[in-house]
Motif scaffolding. Structure first.
Motif, PDB file in Angstrom:
ATOM      1  N   ALA A 123     -10.405  16.395  -7.173  1.00  0.00           N
ATOM      2  CA  ALA A 123      -9.918  16.940  -5.853  1.00  0.00           C
ATOM      3  C   ALA A 123      -9.814  15.730  -4.954  1.00  0.00           C
ATOM      4  O   ALA A 123      -8.914  15.682  -3.899  1.00  0.00           O
ATOM      5  N   MET A 124     -10.534  14.868  -4.931  1.00  0.00           N
ATOM      6  CA  MET A 124     -10.691  13.544  -4.293  1.00  0.00           C
ATOM      7  C   MET A 124      -9.268  12.774  -4.431  1.00  0.00           C
ATOM      8  O   MET A 124      -8.522  12.532  -3.612  1.00  0.00           O
ATOM      9  N   ALA A 125      -8.967  12.682  -5.907  1.00  0.00           N
ATOM     10  CA  ALA A 125      -7.950  11.727  -6.203  1.00  0.00           C
ATOM     11  C   ALA A 125      -6.747  12.526  -5.581  1.00  0.00           C
ATOM     12  O   ALA A 125      -5.617  12.105  -5.276  1.00  0.00           O
ATOM     13  N   VAL A 126      -6.408  13.825  -6.105  1.00  0.00           N
ATOM     14  CA  VAL A 126      -5.446  14.500  -5.470  1.00  0.00           C
ATOM     15  C   VAL A 126      -5.017  14.511  -4.126  1.00  0.00           C
ATOM     16  O   VAL A 126      -4.115  14.356  -3.651  1.00  0.00           O
ATOM     17  N   THR A 127      -6.082  14.869  -3.257  1.00  0.00           N
ATOM     18  CA  THR A 127      -5.984  14.783  -2.067  1.00  0.00           C
ATOM     19  C   THR A 127      -5.507  13.440  -1.405  1.00  0.00           C
ATOM     20  O   THR A 127      -4.948  13.288  -0.281  1.00  0.00           O
ATOM     21  N   ARG A 128      -6.030  12.273  -2.023  1.00  0.00           N
ATOM     22  CA  ARG A 128      -5.512  10.807  -1.620  1.00  0.00           C
ATOM     23  C   ARG A 128      -4.089  10.671  -1.838  1.00  0.00           C
ATOM     24  O   ARG A 128      -3.472   9.897  -1.207  1.00  0.00           O
ATOM     25  N   ALA A 158      -2.855  -4.371  -0.084  1.00  0.00           N
ATOM     26  CA  ALA A 158      -2.470  -3.255   0.441  1.00  0.00           C
ATOM     27  C   ALA A 158      -1.776  -3.254   1.714  1.00  0.00           C
ATOM     28  O   ALA A 158      -1.222  -2.492   2.215  1.00  0.00           O
ATOM     29  N   VAL A 159      -2.787  -4.024   2.767  1.00  0.00           N
ATOM     30  CA  VAL A 159      -2.548  -4.097   4.126  1.00  0.00           C
ATOM     31  C   VAL A 159      -1.329  -4.560   4.173  1.00  0.00           C
ATOM     32  O   VAL A 159      -0.442  -4.501   5.295  1.00  0.00           O
ATOM     33  N   THR A 160      -0.974  -5.673   3.528  1.00  0.00           N
ATOM     34  CA  THR A 160       0.215  -6.552   3.511  1.00  0.00           C
ATOM     35  C   THR A 160       1.515  -5.663   3.134  1.00  0.00           C
ATOM     36  O   THR A 160       2.610  -5.503   3.996  1.00  0.00           O
ATOM     37  N   VAL A 161       1.369  -4.728   2.242  1.00  0.00           N
ATOM     38  CA  VAL A 161       2.442  -3.776   2.013  1.00  0.00           C
ATOM     39  C   VAL A 161       2.616  -2.754   3.234  1.00  0.00           C
ATOM     40  O   VAL A 161       3.857  -2.566   3.492  1.00  0.00           O
ATOM     41  N   ILE A 162       1.455  -2.152   3.646  1.00  0.00           N
ATOM     42  CA  ILE A 162       1.459  -1.496   4.638  1.00  0.00           C
ATOM     43  C   ILE A 162       2.344  -1.823   5.951  1.00  0.00           C
ATOM     44  O   ILE A 162       3.194  -1.161   6.599  1.00  0.00           O
ATOM     45  N   ARG A 163       1.912  -3.003   6.405  1.00  0.00           N
ATOM     46  CA  ARG A 163       2.327  -3.651   7.471  1.00  0.00           C
ATOM     47  C   ARG A 163       3.968  -4.144   7.160  1.00  0.00           C
ATOM     48  O   ARG A 163       4.863  -4.015   8.140  1.00  0.00           O
ATOM     49  N   ALA A 164       4.403  -4.448   6.195  1.00  0.00           N
ATOM     50  CA  ALA A 164       5.603  -4.538   5.593  1.00  0.00           C
ATOM     51  C   ALA A 164       6.732  -3.412   5.439  1.00  0.00           C
ATOM     52  O   ALA A 164       7.774  -3.378   6.071  1.00  0.00           O
ATOM     53  N   THR A 165       5.980  -2.345   5.229  1.00  0.00           N
ATOM     54  CA  THR A 165       6.790  -1.100   5.045  1.00  0.00           C
ATOM     55  C   THR A 165       6.645  -0.162   6.334  1.00  0.00           C
ATOM     56  O   THR A 165       7.452   0.623   6.474  1.00  0.00           O
ATOM     57  N   GLY A 166       5.774  -0.403   6.933  1.00  0.00           N
ATOM     58  CA  GLY A 166       5.257   0.533   8.238  1.00  0.00           C
ATOM     59  C   GLY A 166       4.980   1.976   7.576  1.00  0.00           C
ATOM     60  O   GLY A 166       4.705   2.740   8.414  1.00  0.00           O
ATOM     61  N   ARG A 167       4.251   1.888   6.600  1.00  0.00           N
ATOM     62  CA  ARG A 167       3.883   3.214   5.867  1.00  0.00           C
ATOM     63  C   ARG A 167       2.346   3.285   5.793  1.00  0.00           C
ATOM     64  O   ARG A 167       1.765   2.436   5.138  1.00  0.00           O
ATOM     65  N   PRO A 168       1.909   4.152   6.283  1.00  0.00           N
ATOM     66  CA  PRO A 168       0.384   4.372   6.113  1.00  0.00           C
ATOM     67  C   PRO A 168      -0.162   4.832   4.719  1.00  0.00           C
ATOM     68  O   PRO A 168      -0.469   5.964   4.510  1.00  0.00           O
ATOM     69  N   MET A 169      -0.087   3.841   3.801  1.00  0.00           N
ATOM     70  CA  MET A 169      -0.238   4.381   2.286  1.00  0.00           C
ATOM     71  C   MET A 169      -1.719   3.766   1.819  1.00  0.00           C
ATOM     72  O   MET A 169      -1.746   3.911   0.695  1.00  0.00           O
ATOM     73  N   MET A 170      -2.441   3.638   2.543  1.00  0.00           N
ATOM     74  CA  MET A 170      -3.982   3.035   2.049  1.00  0.00           C
ATOM     75  C   MET A 170      -4.676   4.091   1.188  1.00  0.00           C
ATOM     76  O   MET A 170      -5.046   3.965   0.213  1.00  0.00           O
ATOM     77  N   PRO A 171      -4.711   5.530   1.721  1.00  0.00           N
ATOM     78  CA  PRO A 171      -5.181   6.383   0.950  1.00  0.00           C
ATOM     79  C   PRO A 171      -4.327   6.560  -0.384  1.00  0.00           C
ATOM     80  O   PRO A 171      -5.106   6.991  -1.280  1.00  0.00           O
ATOM     81  N   VAL A 172      -3.144   6.394  -0.508  1.00  0.00           N
ATOM     82  CA  VAL A 172      -2.411   6.595  -1.815  1.00  0.00           C
ATOM     83  C   VAL A 172      -2.860   5.627  -2.731  1.00  0.00           C
ATOM     84  O   VAL A 172      -2.890   5.719  -3.765  1.00  0.00           O
ATOM     85  N   PHE A 186      -1.804  12.768  -0.891  1.00  0.00           N
ATOM     86  CA  PHE A 186      -1.038  13.134   0.154  1.00  0.00           C
ATOM     87  C   PHE A 186      -1.502  12.351   1.379  1.00  0.00           C
ATOM     88  O   PHE A 186      -1.259  12.875   2.538  1.00  0.00           O
ATOM     89  N   GLY A 187      -2.206  11.205   1.315  1.00  0.00           N
ATOM     90  CA  GLY A 187      -2.692  10.518   2.244  1.00  0.00           C
ATOM     91  C   GLY A 187      -1.667   9.841   3.502  1.00  0.00           C
ATOM     92  O   GLY A 187      -1.849   9.829   4.431  1.00  0.00           O
ATOM     93  N   GLU A 188      -0.583   9.467   2.977  1.00  0.00           N
ATOM     94  CA  GLU A 188       0.458   8.974   3.663  1.00  0.00           C
ATOM     95  C   GLU A 188       1.004   9.991   4.608  1.00  0.00           C
ATOM     96  O   GLU A 188       1.153   9.886   6.109  1.00  0.00           O
ATOM     97  N   TRP A 189       1.439  11.176   4.404  1.00  0.00           N
ATOM     98  CA  TRP A 189       1.816  12.385   4.992  1.00  0.00           C
ATOM     99  C   TRP A 189       0.605  12.725   5.871  1.00  0.00           C
ATOM    100  O   TRP A 189       1.001  12.762   7.229  1.00  0.00           O
ATOM    101  N   ALA A 190      -0.599  12.778   5.414  1.00  0.00           N
ATOM    102  CA  ALA A 190      -1.523  13.308   6.383  1.00  0.00           C
ATOM    103  C   ALA A 190      -1.971  12.377   7.479  1.00  0.00           C
ATOM    104  O   ALA A 190      -2.027  12.787   8.570  1.00  0.00           O
ATOM    105  N   GLN A 191      -1.796  11.115   7.363  1.00  0.00           N
ATOM    106  CA  GLN A 191      -2.220  10.138   8.298  1.00  0.00           C
ATOM    107  C   GLN A 191      -0.937  10.038   9.332  1.00  0.00           C
ATOM    108  O   GLN A 191      -1.382   9.941  10.462  1.00  0.00           O
ATOM    109  N   ARG A 192       0.162  10.279   8.963  1.00  0.00           N
ATOM    110  CA  ARG A 192       1.225  10.458   9.834  1.00  0.00           C
ATOM    111  C   ARG A 192       1.183  11.580  10.517  1.00  0.00           C
ATOM    112  O   ARG A 192       1.455  11.575  11.786  1.00  0.00           O
ATOM    113  N   ARG A 193       0.800  12.742  10.036  1.00  0.00           N
ATOM    114  CA  ARG A 193       0.705  13.925  10.852  1.00  0.00           C
ATOM    115  C   ARG A 193      -0.232  13.988  11.674  1.00  0.00           C
ATOM    116  O   ARG A 193      -0.218  14.665  12.540  1.00  0.00           O
TER     117      ARG A 193
END
Length: 388
Positions: free
Chosen positions: A246-251, A115-129, A253-260
């Motif tokens: 609640a935990m699953a659904v919140t995650r 997942a870290v490799t994908v995040i670095r390649a895309t520049g998207r903070p997707m770990m919560p997703v 939106f993790g990319e948006w939340a981490q960017r924001r």
């Protein structure tokens, strides 16, 4: 996009394995004829295996690549899960859980490294997703277990089906999982060992407190609702469902939340929301507020573990953009100790006082994440100054 989907599939399959065997614990207890105390000792085997594996899985990924480690550990998990259904005694069940825990623990670290490799390649903070994939996989595994029980399948037959599904998904998607590519052939400077770095201990504290609070919610919410708030068994089970969904659904939106908001603000605010939710559930006598409290706990704790792992990998990033496997494995291994120690800790406090007070303590532990996250940010800044 294919690599994102592939890594999401592996997160979901990890959740499926966990949700499947955990949901069959009552049947496994009857299978080995174990009393609660003995069963509890056997169940510790899974956490022991996970902690032992996580401590070395990061190094394996650094040497062999996440794709290879992920492919092998996923197939090993698929093969190990049905062994639980063959255990004739609590001792052998415990040993089978140690094996499964080691396989799943390696699987867990490898998928996070991917997942870290994908995040670095895309520049998207997707770990919560990605971790949302695990959460929904766990719910799918639990639903499958319910269907298996309804159909009268024994744990062995059920877990064989799970193993086949997980193995098939691994074979279908493993080639699309990315490996980091170093940008230079120069020897890699390993840097200080993770245990020598304060920032990693602080991030491990974040993950550890999250694991304790999450484990308390998962293990005790239904019992608390039934025995302390007078809910029926079916309604009480929905309390844990409220937390999990609640935990699953919140995650998601993790990319948006981490960017924001940024990772540190997510950790601080999430800790206060999650801890406050547990305290609310413990302090109120109204069933509706009990539901609301555990749902808030799910929302608040949703980002704690994935963001801590994301920051740990970032702390180990090398000049060529790769690295972080050892650091991620270090934080994960310590976090797993929270899943190991959390349930007996809360149970012991409940024995000395009551379960409402114990859940309140879990809420306070969740709130400790806030100062630990702020201290981790300060420690990371100090390391950067020293490097410069």
């Amino acid at each position: 996009m294919g690599d994102v989907v592939a890594v999401l599939v592996f997160f979901a399959m990890n959740g499926v394995v966990f949700g499947s065997w955990a949901s069959r614990v009552p049947a496994l207890a009857a299978q080995v004829d174990a009393a609660e105390g003995v069963l509890g000792l056997a169940l510790l085997g899974a956490s022991v295996g996970m902690i032992a594996a996580a401590s070395v899985a990061g190094r394996l990924c650094a040497v062999h690549g996440a794709r290879r480690v992920l492919g092998v550990s996923t197939l090993a998990s698929a093969a190990a899960a049905p062994l639980l259904g063959l255990a004739p005694s609590p001792l052998l069940l415990g040993l089978a859980l140690v094996l499964l825990g080691a396989c799943v623990g390696t699987f867990d670290v490898a998928m996070n490294v991917a997942a870290v490799t994908v995040i670095r390649a895309t520049g998207r903070p997707m770990m919560p997703v990605f971790h949302a994939g695990f959460s929904f996989g766990g719910l799918l595994g639990a639903a499958g277990a319910y269907a298996a029980v309804t159909a009268g399948l024994a744990p062995f037959a059920h877990l064989v089906v799970v193993g086949v599904v997980v193995a098939a998904a691994s074979i279908a998607f493993v080639r699309q999982v990315p490996d980091e590519v170093r940008q230079t052939d120069a020897p890699v400077a390993k840097g200080p060992a993770p245990f020598r770095r304060p920032v990693l201990w602080l991030l491990a504290a974040v993950a550890l407190c999250s694991a304790v609070a999450e484990g308390a919610s998962a293990d005790w919410s239904a019992l608390f609702a039934a025995e302390y708030r007078g809910m029926g068994e079916a309604t009480a089970a929905l309390v844990y469902g409220a937390f999990s969904i609640a935990m699953a659904v919140t995650r998601l939106f993790g990319e948006w939340a981490q960017r924001r908001f940024g990772p540190q603000r997510l950790l601080v605010v999430g800790a206060l929301v999650g801890g406050g939710g547990l305290v609310l559930s413990a302090a109120t006598s109204a069933p509706a507020l009990t539901f609301a409290g555990f749902a808030l706990a799910g929302v608040g704790l949703a980002y704690m573990f994935p963001v801590a792992l994301d920051l740990a990998a970032a702390a180990g990033r090398r000049a060529d953009g790769t690295g972080g496997e050892r650091e991620l494995g270090f934080v994960t291994a310590i976090a797993y100790s929270g899943f190991l120690a959390g349930p007996p800790l809360i149970g012991g406090i409940a024995h000395l006082t009551d379960l409402a007070f114990a859940l309140g303590v879990a809420g306070v532990i969740a709130c400790v994440i806030a100062p630990a996250a702020l201290a981790a940010r300060a420690a990371a800044r100090r390391e950067e100054i020293v490097r410069v």
